[in-house]
Write an enzyme that holds these catalytic residues in place. Structure first.
Site, mmCIF file in Angstrom:
data_model
loop_
_atom_site.group_PDB
_atom_site.id
_atom_site.type_symbol
_atom_site.label_atom_id
_atom_site.label_comp_id
_atom_site.label_asym_id
_atom_site.label_seq_id
_atom_site.Cartn_x
_atom_site.Cartn_y
_atom_site.Cartn_z
ATOM 1 N N HIS A 63 7.366 -7.277 10.111
ATOM 2 C CA HIS A 63 6.728 -7.238 8.789
ATOM 3 C C HIS A 63 6.655 -5.809 8.244
ATOM 4 O O HIS A 63 5.682 -5.093 8.479
ATOM 5 C CB HIS A 63 5.317 -7.834 8.890
ATOM 6 C CG HIS A 63 4.689 -8.093 7.550
ATOM 7 N ND1 HIS A 63 3.595 -8.904 7.402
ATOM 8 C CD2 HIS A 63 4.987 -7.655 6.309
ATOM 9 C CE1 HIS A 63 3.246 -8.950 6.120
ATOM 10 N NE2 HIS A 63 4.069 -8.189 5.441
ATOM 11 N N LEU A 66 10.240 -1.971 2.778
ATOM 12 C CA LEU A 66 11.035 -0.740 2.679
ATOM 13 C C LEU A 66 11.300 -0.330 1.229
ATOM 14 O O LEU A 66 11.876 0.725 0.984
ATOM 15 C CB LEU A 66 12.347 -0.869 3.462
ATOM 16 C CG LEU A 66 12.170 -1.135 4.967
ATOM 17 C CD1 LEU A 66 13.521 -1.115 5.675
ATOM 18 C CD2 LEU A 66 11.211 -0.158 5.626
ATOM 19 N N ARG A 67 10.871 -1.162 0.275
ATOM 20 C CA ARG A 67 10.801 -0.811 -1.159
ATOM 21 C C ARG A 67 12.132 -0.645 -1.869
ATOM 22 O O ARG A 67 12.151 -0.466 -3.082
ATOM 23 C CB ARG A 67 9.984 0.477 -1.360
ATOM 24 C CG ARG A 67 8.579 0.445 -0.796
ATOM 25 C CD ARG A 67 7.755 -0.678 -1.354
ATOM 26 N NE ARG A 67 6.331 -0.566 -1.003
ATOM 27 C CZ ARG A 67 5.512 -1.604 -1.003
ATOM 28 N NH1 ARG A 67 5.943 -2.819 -1.315
ATOM 29 N NH2 ARG A 67 4.243 -1.435 -0.686
ATOM 30 N N HIS A 240 -0.214 -11.323 9.024
ATOM 31 C CA HIS A 240 -1.462 -10.551 8.958
ATOM 32 C C HIS A 240 -2.763 -11.362 8.903
ATOM 33 O O HIS A 240 -3.480 -11.336 7.906
ATOM 34 C CB HIS A 240 -1.422 -9.555 7.795
ATOM 35 C CG HIS A 240 -0.892 -10.072 6.474
ATOM 36 N ND1 HIS A 240 -1.318 -11.231 5.894
ATOM 37 C CD2 HIS A 240 0.026 -9.542 5.625
ATOM 38 C CE1 HIS A 240 -0.673 -11.399 4.740
ATOM 39 N NE2 HIS A 240 0.145 -10.387 4.565
ATOM 40 N N ASN A 286 -4.284 -6.010 1.414
ATOM 41 C CA ASN A 286 -4.418 -7.446 1.220
ATOM 42 C C ASN A 286 -3.633 -8.171 2.307
ATOM 43 O O ASN A 286 -2.425 -8.006 2.374
ATOM 44 C CB ASN A 286 -3.880 -7.824 -0.166
ATOM 45 C CG ASN A 286 -4.178 -9.265 -0.506
ATOM 46 O OD1 ASN A 286 -4.978 -9.908 0.163
ATOM 47 N ND2 ASN A 286 -3.519 -9.777 -1.534
ATOM 48 N N ASP A 313 2.878 -4.566 8.660
ATOM 49 C CA ASP A 313 2.779 -4.723 7.196
ATOM 50 C C ASP A 313 2.890 -3.336 6.529
ATOM 51 O O ASP A 313 2.169 -3.046 5.567
ATOM 52 C CB ASP A 313 1.475 -5.437 6.803
ATOM 53 C CG ASP A 313 1.462 -5.852 5.331
ATOM 54 O OD1 ASP A 313 2.512 -5.761 4.664
ATOM 55 O OD2 ASP A 313 0.392 -6.252 4.850
ATOM 56 N N HIS A 317 3.078 3.436 -0.505
ATOM 57 C CA HIS A 317 2.778 3.649 -1.922
ATOM 58 C C HIS A 317 2.739 5.141 -2.190
ATOM 59 O O HIS A 317 2.355 5.934 -1.334
ATOM 60 C CB HIS A 317 1.435 3.032 -2.306
ATOM 61 C CG HIS A 317 1.471 1.536 -2.355
ATOM 62 N ND1 HIS A 317 2.218 0.833 -3.267
ATOM 63 C CD2 HIS A 317 0.860 0.601 -1.566
ATOM 64 C CE1 HIS A 317 2.055 -0.464 -3.061
ATOM 65 N NE2 HIS A 317 1.253 -0.632 -2.037
HETATM 66 ZN ZN LIG Z 1 1.303 -9.958 2.829
#
Ligand SMILES: [Zn+2]
Length: 434
Positions: A63, A66-67, A240, A286, A313, A317
């Protein structure tokens, strides 16, 4: 092909073969050739002393975000794969909520090819496996053409970032993916219950004047989806987990024979909602950090095996985005370069889990349950290896991350356990310079 490699004098920890003792490891042509005491190895082998260090199967993270494409100012496939290798990971699964999303074969193929291209140029890191979108445009309505995504290299499907909300779509996904032997990864959240919430619902949210997200927002979807997994026989992987109610629902469904696997993030393992105090956006994620009761239940479930694996996860950012007001800052934290040390410090140094058990949850179990070629040092397997120093003490400094982003809640944490070297297909992709 590169020269053979002999790792000499290390302590081999490989739960897949129940090995936990001193041995040498010989790598030939990118594969494990032998794991034995006092190996001689071929004359032309590169010899590397790993005395005092642990040699284990490379870590696996199912999870990560990598954007790329679309968010290259936060992370790219190259920097994400390198950050993964710095964290001891040899395989990561890249989520499809990019821009555009990975909802067609060309987009899925791009991620796979891009990672391989950087590896060929000597700038590779962990292996990157793309996860395809479960629905077109991640809109939650029309199922993607899963066969085409799998042919292009997709190893699972998900709409992560968002939930698969429609129960009929989830049912069809759990039925259809069985043809391809891949899991459906679910970000379990009822958006109508979340209703614009930004942290856990409870006394800390009240104190801060922030809108809360109830535990039921997650648990209600977990309850529904474990029933659908039971109904269909499909493989549901719940991402998650954050609440004690979810743990109970998963344990009961598994006892009834449902094919449900789960993951826990390092931040849900060690932090609670109090980390949000002072409106710290680096603790905004989240699902949100929950209460101490939840944290303890999740930790116990990981130790007992109800939660199968650790996954980060990893959600990079940009600094300026995370600097906004709490309500407006994006959800998510980076995790690849801190996961092993945070988990090792919390679980192994405390004596609540053995190092082999942690390696199992960060490598062997994800490989076995998700059908990944790795997570073992058995001869013939890919030479995906991590070398660890379990005694090294260090302080987490985000400035040293290879990731493009620094949004971690663990800055300044004192930890024990450090990644010294990460080897993918017999090739060193990361070496600790400290
Ligand atoms: Zn998620």
């Amino acid at each position: 092909m590169s020269r053979p490699l002999l790792l000499e004098g290390g302590h081999v920890v490989d739960p897949s073969t129940t090995r936990d003792g001193s041995a040498d490891v010989l790598v030939v042509d990118g594969r494990i050739e032998a794991v034995e005491s006092d190996l001689v190895g071929p004359d032309d082998a590169d010899r590397l002393s790993v005395e005092g260090l642990v040699v284990a199967p490379g870590l696996i993270d199912v999870h990560v975000h990598l954007r790329e494409p679309g968010g290259e100012h936060k992370e790219t496939i190259r920097t994400g794969a390198q950050a993964a290798a710095a964290g001891g990971f040899t395989t990561v699964w890249a989520m499809p909520n990019t821009d555009p999303p990975l909802d067609d074969p060309a987009a899925v193929g791009f991620v796979r090819q891009e990672a391989r291209r950087w590896a060929r140029r000597g700038e590779g890191g962990a292996r990157v496996s793309p996860v395809g979108a479960a629905s077109k445009g991640l809109a939650g309505e029309q199922m993607t053409e899963i066969g085409g995504l799998v042919d292009a290299g997709a190893v699972a499907v998900t709409d992560d970032g968002r939930p698969i909300s429609d129960p009929a779509l989830m049912r069809r996904l759990l039925e259809y993916t069985q043809t391809f032997g891949i899991p459906v990864l679910q970000h379990a959240e009822d958006m109508r219950l979340t209703a614009g919430g930004v942290m856990n619902e409870g006394s800390v949210a009240t104190e801060l004047g922030l809108r809360g997200i109830p535990s039921a927002s997650e648990a209600a979807v977990v309850a529904r989806d474990v029933l659908l997994a039971e109904l269909t026989g499909g493989h549901l992987h719940i991402q998650h987990l954050s609440t004690c109610e979810s743990v109970d629902l998963v344990a009961a469904a598994r006892a009834r024979g449902a094919r449900v696997t789960t993951e826990l993030t390092p931040h849900h393992l060690v932090l609670t909602e109090t980390a949000v105090r002072d409106y710290r956006t680096e603790a905004k994620m989240n699902p949100p950090l929950r209460t101490e009761i939840d944290r303890t239940a999740l930790r116990t479930a990981l130790i007992d095996g109800v939660i199968d694996m650790i996954a980060t996860d990893h959600a990079p950012h940009h600094y300026e985005e995370k600097e906004r007001e709490f309500d407006d800052a994006p959800f998510g934290v980076v995790g690849l370069e801190t996961a092993f040390a945070i988990c090792h410090q919390d679980l192994v140094v405390s004596g609540d889990m053995t190092l082999p058990a942690l390696v199992d949850r960060m490598s062997c179990i994800p490989a076995r349950t998700m059908g990944i070629d790795g997570g073992t040092l058995r001869p013939g397997s890919p030479a995906d290896i991590v070398v660890l120093d379990p005694d090294a003490r260090w302080t987490i400094d985000p400035e040293r991350f290879l990731s493009k982003s620094r949004n971690t809640p663990f800055a300044g944490f004192e930890v024990t356990g450090r990644v010294k070297r990460t080897i993918v297909a017999g090739e060193t992709r990361y070496e600790d310079s400290a």
